[in-house]
Write an enzyme that holds these catalytic residues in place. Structure first.
Site, mmCIF file in Angstrom:
data_model
loop_
_atom_site.group_PDB
_atom_site.id
_atom_site.type_symbol
_atom_site.label_atom_id
_atom_site.label_comp_id
_atom_site.label_asym_id
_atom_site.label_seq_id
_atom_site.Cartn_x
_atom_site.Cartn_y
_atom_site.Cartn_z
ATOM 1 N N HIS A 1 70.339 5.283 -25.159
ATOM 2 C CA HIS A 1 69.150 4.847 -24.431
ATOM 3 C C HIS A 1 69.451 3.676 -23.504
ATOM 4 C CE1 HIS A 1 65.256 3.396 -23.267
ATOM 5 N NE2 HIS A 1 65.671 2.198 -23.665
ATOM 6 N N GLY B 1 93.134 -8.683 -17.413
ATOM 7 C CA GLY B 1 93.560 -9.232 -18.695
ATOM 8 C C GLY B 1 93.383 -10.735 -18.760
ATOM 9 N N GLY B 2 93.244 -11.355 -17.598
ATOM 10 C CA GLY B 2 93.127 -12.809 -17.536
ATOM 11 C C GLY B 2 91.994 -13.347 -18.393
ATOM 12 N N PHE B 3 90.816 -12.795 -18.192
ATOM 13 C CA PHE B 3 89.633 -13.322 -18.879
ATOM 14 C C PHE B 3 89.812 -13.311 -20.397
ATOM 15 C CE2 PHE B 3 85.372 -12.908 -20.755
ATOM 16 C CZ PHE B 3 84.792 -14.054 -20.246
ATOM 17 N N ASP C 1 90.345 -4.423 -15.685
ATOM 18 C CA ASP C 1 90.385 -5.854 -15.381
ATOM 19 C C ASP C 1 91.830 -6.318 -15.517
ATOM 20 O OD1 ASP C 1 90.855 -5.967 -18.065
ATOM 21 O OD2 ASP C 1 89.095 -7.159 -18.557
ATOM 22 N N GLN D 1 87.651 -17.618 -7.388
ATOM 23 C CA GLN D 1 87.257 -18.602 -8.390
ATOM 24 C C GLN D 1 86.671 -19.820 -7.666
ATOM 25 O OE1 GLN D 1 87.044 -18.293 -11.638
ATOM 26 N NE2 GLN D 1 88.051 -16.314 -11.909
ATOM 27 N N CYS E 1 61.149 6.982 -20.085
ATOM 28 C CA CYS E 1 62.600 7.200 -20.063
ATOM 29 C C CYS E 1 62.905 8.663 -20.389
ATOM 30 C CB CYS E 1 63.278 6.278 -21.074
ATOM 31 S SG CYS E 1 65.051 6.536 -21.217
ATOM 32 N N ASP F 1 79.532 -5.112 -14.071
ATOM 33 C CA ASP F 1 79.901 -4.619 -15.401
ATOM 34 C C ASP F 1 79.356 -5.604 -16.405
ATOM 35 O OD1 ASP F 1 82.239 -6.253 -16.998
ATOM 36 O OD2 ASP F 1 82.226 -6.692 -14.863
ATOM 37 N N CYS G 1 65.849 9.856 -21.435
ATOM 38 C CA CYS G 1 67.103 9.996 -22.182
ATOM 39 C C CYS G 1 66.894 10.848 -23.441
ATOM 40 C CB CYS G 1 67.683 8.628 -22.535
ATOM 41 S SG CYS G 1 67.036 7.889 -24.044
ATOM 42 N N CYS H 1 64.814 9.052 -26.201
ATOM 43 C CA CYS H 1 63.362 8.943 -25.956
ATOM 44 C C CYS H 1 62.682 10.306 -25.957
ATOM 45 C CB CYS H 1 63.105 8.211 -24.651
ATOM 46 S SG CYS H 1 63.617 6.488 -24.724
#
Ligand SMILES: [Zn+2]
Length: 373
Positions: A337, A91-93, A89, A191, A306, A268, A308, A311
């Site tokens: 999980h 860095g702004g956020f 990203d 934006q 699941c 994300d 994984c 599980c």
């Protein structure tokens, strides 16, 4: 970077985003590796569970250990031992959400580190310099994340600043292209707050500059869901068809379904990882809180559907015990999980789009996802 759309089901689509470090199947979920680590997971575990790409945070890595150190070690990929693509990203956020004493000018933002109060400056050129030093595969243009709520006049100013900075990010990379070979792809961030005309204007200004992909920022920042859905369904279908469309920071799967239904490709969110550490687990029957007393002696797996590691090998009673005793393994097994569940969900969603049944998939999951404690 090359993007090709494979299947379309009304506005939902699947595609492949080819990078020099591997292909990303879209719609894609990007686990968040804030400080160069997806908390509690090794990179081998992420690859094994089918993560095609991860996200790392420019702001955090700039403050520590510092982009110079990472560059000198050969970039983020060898530093964190991840061979696949990385999106960074801008860095702004984080500058707006974490740091104190921000002074915003046309040049960029002066801020104090949330770690030690030291004074720093981040602007479009600096954000690009850092992302290049990190060896990012997909860099994000530096933007001002318009807060919610934002008055119309403020949203206009914020949009204009963001468009100007986006242009400077592109110009920086164009200059760099003359003396280096490996440069990241660059996505522009739209934006405009909750104002439709400003969203449209922001998008048009970005398209004029021309980016490898387009992102919608400033959503899921505290606005009611209806307002977010209104913007998503308005702007999603207007974003360039032939480029990847990224909805930043939105990861509630109900929101993801709305966005995918409106043509978004990339997502994300810290939700699966953060919730895992807090004991909230996603299952094919809804969300559960593992600390509940009813699981104290429950020998059944967390989610029988699941596949994984967690599980397949452990009971709810054991997961509850680990959580209550604050054992480190609790965070590992829960995160394993939740991430597996998310990546598996995205895989099922891609399959549904390919088989032309996205709308029934959405209906079925809307019901499941409402269910939780
Ligand atoms: Zn599982």
């Amino acid at each position: 970077m090359q993007f090709s759309i494979k299947h379309k089901d009304i506005s939902a689509r699947t595609g492949i985003l080819e990078t020099s470090r591997g292909a990303i199947r879209t719609p894609a979920f990007m686990p968040v590796g804030t400080l160069g680590t997806v908390k509690a997971m090794s990179t081998d575990e992420l690859a094994d569970m089918g993560a095609d790409i991860i996200l790392c945070n420019t702001y955090h890595l700039y403050l520590r250990p510092g982009h110079d150190i990472i560059r000198d070690i050969g970039g983020l990929h060898p530093f964190i031992n991840w061979r696949g693509p990385i999106l960074t990203d801008s860095g702004g956020f984080q500058v707006y959400s974490l740091s104190a004493l921000r002074r915003i000018s046309d040049e960029g933002v002066e801020f104090r580190s949330h770690i030690d109060g030291s004074l720093h400056f981040l602007g479009p050129e600096k954000a690009m310099e850092i992302q290049c030093a990190l060896g990012s595969d997909i860099a994000m243009a530096f933007d001002e994340c318009t807060p919610y709520p934002a008055e119309y006049d403020y949203a206009v100013k914020s949009l204009e600043l963001t468009s100007g900075w986006a242009r400077r990010c592109k110009e920086y990379l164009n200059r760099e292209a003359e003396n280096r070979t490996a440069l990241p792809a660059l996505f522009g961030i739209m934006q405009g707050g909750m104002h439709k005309d400003l969203r449209k204007r922001s998008l048009e200004e970005l398209v004029d500059i021309g980016f490898d992909g387009y992102a919608a920022g400033g959503l899921s920042v505290g606005e009611p869901k209806e307002e977010m859905y209104d913007i998503i369904s308005y702007i999603g279908p207007q974003m360039p068809e032939e480029r990847p469309r990224y909805l930043m920071g939105v990861g509630d799967l109900r929101d993801v379904l709305v966005a995918v239904g409106n043509g978004f490709d990339m997502f994300d969110c810290v939700m699966p990882t953060r919730n895992a550490r807090n004991g909230t687990l996603f299952t094919s029957r809804g969300r559960i809180s593992i600390k509940r007393t009813e699981f104290k002696a429950d020998p059944s797996p967390l989610d029988p559907d699941c596949g994984c590691y967690t599980c397949r090998n452990y009971s709810k009673a054991y997961l509850r015990h680990l959580f209550m005793a604050r054992e480190i393994l609790s965070m590992r097994l829960n995160t394993l999980h939740n991430l597996y569940f998310y990546l598996d969900f995205f895989g099922r969603m891609r399959k549904a789009i390919e088989e032309g049944r996205f709308s029934s998939f959405k209906k079925e999951w809307d019901v499941i996802l409402e269910h939780g404690d």
